[in-house]
Design an enzyme around this catalytic site. Structure first.
Site, PDB file in Angstrom:
ATOM      1  N   SER A  31      24.100  46.985 -20.961  1.00  0.00           N
ATOM      2  CA  SER A  31      23.048  48.009 -20.946  1.00  0.00           C
ATOM      3  C   SER A  31      23.526  49.379 -21.442  1.00  0.00           C
ATOM      4  O   SER A  31      22.788  50.044 -22.176  1.00  0.00           O
ATOM      5  CB  SER A  31      22.443  48.128 -19.545  1.00  0.00           C
ATOM      6  OG  SER A  31      21.768  46.935 -19.249  1.00  0.00           O
ATOM      7  N   LYS A  49      17.827  43.306  -7.146  1.00  0.00           N
ATOM      8  CA  LYS A  49      16.441  43.460  -7.619  1.00  0.00           C
ATOM      9  C   LYS A  49      15.421  43.406  -6.473  1.00  0.00           C
ATOM     10  O   LYS A  49      14.381  44.062  -6.540  1.00  0.00           O
ATOM     11  CB  LYS A  49      16.118  42.397  -8.670  1.00  0.00           C
ATOM     12  CG  LYS A  49      16.854  42.625  -9.993  1.00  0.00           C
ATOM     13  CD  LYS A  49      16.394  41.659 -11.055  1.00  0.00           C
ATOM     14  CE  LYS A  49      17.186  41.844 -12.337  1.00  0.00           C
ATOM     15  NZ  LYS A  49      16.709  41.008 -13.431  1.00  0.00           N
ATOM     16  N   ASN A  51      13.490  45.941 -11.641  1.00  0.00           N
ATOM     17  CA  ASN A  51      14.709  46.142 -12.442  1.00  0.00           C
ATOM     18  C   ASN A  51      14.786  47.550 -13.039  1.00  0.00           C
ATOM     19  O   ASN A  51      15.728  47.864 -13.756  1.00  0.00           O
ATOM     20  CB  ASN A  51      14.827  45.089 -13.548  1.00  0.00           C
ATOM     21  CG  ASN A  51      13.928  45.390 -14.734  1.00  0.00           C
ATOM     22  OD1 ASN A  51      12.918  46.078 -14.589  1.00  0.00           O
ATOM     23  ND2 ASN A  51      14.286  44.888 -15.889  1.00  0.00           N
TER      24      ASN A  51
HETATM   25  N1  LIG Z   1      18.042  37.598 -20.800  1.00  0.00           N
HETATM   26  C1  LIG Z   1      17.706  38.332 -19.781  1.00  0.00           C
HETATM   27  O1  LIG Z   1      17.432  39.534 -19.898  1.00  0.00           O
HETATM   28  C2  LIG Z   1      17.631  37.709 -18.416  1.00  0.00           C
HETATM   29  C3  LIG Z   1      17.036  38.416 -17.353  1.00  0.00           C
HETATM   30  C4  LIG Z   1      16.976  37.797 -16.100  1.00  0.00           C
HETATM   31  C5  LIG Z   1      17.521  36.519 -15.940  1.00  0.00           C
HETATM   32  N2  LIG Z   1      18.088  35.868 -16.999  1.00  0.00           N
HETATM   33  C6  LIG Z   1      18.653  34.504 -16.853  1.00  0.00           C
HETATM   34  O2  LIG Z   1      17.662  33.671 -16.240  1.00  0.00           O
HETATM   35  C7  LIG Z   1      18.290  32.654 -15.484  1.00  0.00           C
HETATM   36  C8  LIG Z   1      17.687  32.574 -14.084  1.00  0.00           C
HETATM   37  O3  LIG Z   1      17.947  33.772 -13.362  1.00  0.00           O
HETATM   38  P1  LIG Z   1      17.207  34.086 -11.958  1.00  0.00           P
HETATM   39  O4  LIG Z   1      17.511  35.502 -11.650  1.00  0.00           O
HETATM   40  O5  LIG Z   1      15.802  33.622 -11.996  1.00  0.00           O
HETATM   41  O6  LIG Z   1      18.005  33.137 -10.959  1.00  0.00           O
HETATM   42  P2  LIG Z   1      17.503  32.590  -9.530  1.00  0.00           P
HETATM   43  O7  LIG Z   1      16.493  33.495  -8.923  1.00  0.00           O
HETATM   44  O8  LIG Z   1      18.748  32.268  -8.792  1.00  0.00           O
HETATM   45  O9  LIG Z   1      16.734  31.217  -9.868  1.00  0.00           O
HETATM   46  C9  LIG Z   1      17.442  30.113 -10.375  1.00  0.00           C
HETATM   47  C10 LIG Z   1      16.467  29.038 -10.878  1.00  0.00           C
HETATM   48  O10 LIG Z   1      17.242  28.015 -11.532  1.00  0.00           O
HETATM   49  C11 LIG Z   1      17.042  26.770 -10.852  1.00  0.00           C
HETATM   50  N3  LIG Z   1      18.329  26.048 -10.921  1.00  0.00           N
HETATM   51  C12 LIG Z   1      19.545  26.502 -10.509  1.00  0.00           C
HETATM   52  N4  LIG Z   1      20.496  25.580 -10.805  1.00  0.00           N
HETATM   53  C13 LIG Z   1      19.873  24.540 -11.408  1.00  0.00           C
HETATM   54  C14 LIG Z   1      20.306  23.301 -11.937  1.00  0.00           C
HETATM   55  N5  LIG Z   1      21.602  22.937 -11.909  1.00  0.00           N
HETATM   56  N6  LIG Z   1      19.394  22.467 -12.493  1.00  0.00           N
HETATM   57  C15 LIG Z   1      18.101  22.832 -12.538  1.00  0.00           C
HETATM   58  N7  LIG Z   1      17.603  23.990 -12.045  1.00  0.00           N
HETATM   59  C16 LIG Z   1      18.492  24.835 -11.486  1.00  0.00           C
HETATM   60  C17 LIG Z   1      16.578  27.123  -9.461  1.00  0.00           C
HETATM   61  O11 LIG Z   1      15.857  26.039  -8.914  1.00  0.00           O
HETATM   62  P3  LIG Z   1      15.572  25.929  -7.304  1.00  0.00           P
HETATM   63  O12 LIG Z   1      14.354  26.775  -7.037  1.00  0.00           O
HETATM   64  O13 LIG Z   1      15.332  24.485  -7.092  1.00  0.00           O
HETATM   65  O14 LIG Z   1      16.814  26.443  -6.623  1.00  0.00           O
HETATM   66  C18 LIG Z   1      15.676  28.340  -9.771  1.00  0.00           C
HETATM   67  O15 LIG Z   1      14.441  27.942 -10.299  1.00  0.00           O
HETATM   68  C19 LIG Z   1      19.796  32.962 -15.522  1.00  0.00           C
HETATM   69  O16 LIG Z   1      20.363  32.147 -16.536  1.00  0.00           O
HETATM   70  C20 LIG Z   1      19.853  34.424 -15.925  1.00  0.00           C
HETATM   71  O17 LIG Z   1      21.042  34.728 -16.634  1.00  0.00           O
HETATM   72  C21 LIG Z   1      18.150  36.439 -18.215  1.00  0.00           C
END
Ligand SMILES: NC(=O)c1ccc[n+]([C@@H]2O[C@H](COP(=O)([O-])OP(=O)(O)OC[C@H]3O[C@@H](n4cnc5c(N)ncnc54)[C@H](OP(=O)(O)O)[C@@H]3O)[C@@H](O)[C@H]2O)c1
Length: 281
Positions: free
Chosen positions: A21, A72, A93
């Site tokens: 950032s 967050k 955020n």
């Molecule tokens: N590019 C960007 O600006 C940006 C911004 C925000 C996030 N992200 C990315 O988005 C992703 C999710 O982030 P988040 O903050 O939403 O995380 P989170 O709140 O921890 O949610 C994780 C999600 O992934 C699922 N999951 C975890 N491990 C898994 C596996 N092995 N197989 C299948 N599903 C699985 C979980 O399912 P359950 O509900 O069953 O646990 C849940 O739906 C990350 O890769 C993060 O880096 C990117």
């Protein structure tokens, strides 16, 4: 001519040293001629609470902050006012410190993703059939801005099916929005497929059928890396003609939306995506 002190902004989180950032906001400031500073600030929860850290930064004269993992939800709870998209996401955020001392909490993650898919992906959402994989914090943040673009339908699939079902029910919209576990995903091509699980971070694939990818699908992974993610490789292997995009553009897009909230100017994200891409490759 004497240059005024720059307006102070930053990003808080833990860990934070890896954050792109400060670079992104420096590039935005150069592009738009804004006199700002932007720094990465670690909040160590063993030393200070999130609420006290924010109070201190306000006293130090910061005008706004980005908030990243793991704060967050704390940021959502500590805001005095919330935008509608932050309220629906139940996560914040971006903080804007108003002149009356109040904190406005916003969530720009979803707007960043939508901007990226429309600009880099050249794909308007209107009437598109959208499959979202995952129902965690990031997916909660993208739904309102995505639904505002009037897709044809949205299906959310998640490892924990109940979470996807409940998330779908949170939005009152005429757009068909359904939720399920892996096994109940409609087995036909979607126009836009968004992986919002953290499976890619562990190099894993969500167990979904390749039947959801068509020749004209846009396949998006919110995670980004120097190389295409395991999910994007999987998509290309099964459907070489599909279009793929990773989440770097979403990262730059959400930063651009925060910058707009703070400065009232929308930077051009494309040259910044290219510069950050060069650095990570
Ligand atoms: N590019 C960007 O600006 C940006 C911004 C925000 C996030 N992200 C990315 O988005 C992703 C999710 O982030 P988040 O903050 O939403 O995380 P989170 O709140 O921890 O949610 C994780 C999600 O992934 C699922 N999951 C975890 N491990 C898994 C596996 N092995 N197989 C299948 N599903 C699985 C979980 O399912 P359950 O509900 O069953 O646990 C849940 O739906 C990350 O890769 C993060 O880096 C990117």
């Amino acid at each position: 001519m004497i240059q005024a002190d720059p307006d102070k902004y930053g990003v808080v989180g833990d860990p934070i040293a890896h954050s792109k950032s400060p670079l992104i906001h420096r590039l935005f400031a150069e592009q738009t001629g804004q006199n700002i500073s932007y720094q990465a600030i670690r909040i160590d929860s063993e030393e200070i609470s999130f609420a006290n850290a924010i109070k201190q930064l306000k006293l130090e004269g910061f005008k706004g902050l980005n908030i990243t993992l793991p704060y967050k939800v704390d940021a959502f709870e500590q805001a005095d006012q919330l935008t509608e998209r932050a309220q629906l996401a139940q996560a914040v955020n971006t903080y804007l410190f108003n002149e009356n001392g109040q904190i406005l909490g916003d969530n720009t993650d979803g707007a960043g993703l939508v901007l990226d898919i429309e600009q880099q992906g050249q794909r308007p959402f209107n009437d598109q059939r959208v499959l979202i994989i995952g129902a965690g914090g990031a997916v909660q943040g993208i739904l309102q801005p995505l639904l505002a673009k009037q897709p044809g339908l949205v299906h959310i699939a998640n490892r924990t099916a109940k979470r996807a079902e409940l998330l779908g029910q949170r939005f009152s919209t005429p757009i068909p929005i359904t939720g399920s576990g892996w096994q109940d995903i409609p087995q036909e091509p979607f126009d836009i497929i968004i992986n919002g699980t953290s499976a890619s971070l562990e190099g894993k694939l969500p167990p979904i059928s390749e039947k959801v990818i068509g020749r004209h699908s846009l396949v998006y992974d919110m995670m980004y890396a120097a190389e295409p993610t395991v999910f994007l490789n999987w998509a290309k292997q099964h459907q070489p003609e599909c279009q793929i995009l990773d989440g770097l553009g979403m990262l730059v897009g959400q930063a651009a939306e925060s910058f707009y909230l703070w400065r009232g100017i929308k930077p051009d994200i494309e040259p910044v995506i290219q510069q950050v891409r060069k650095l990570i490759s």
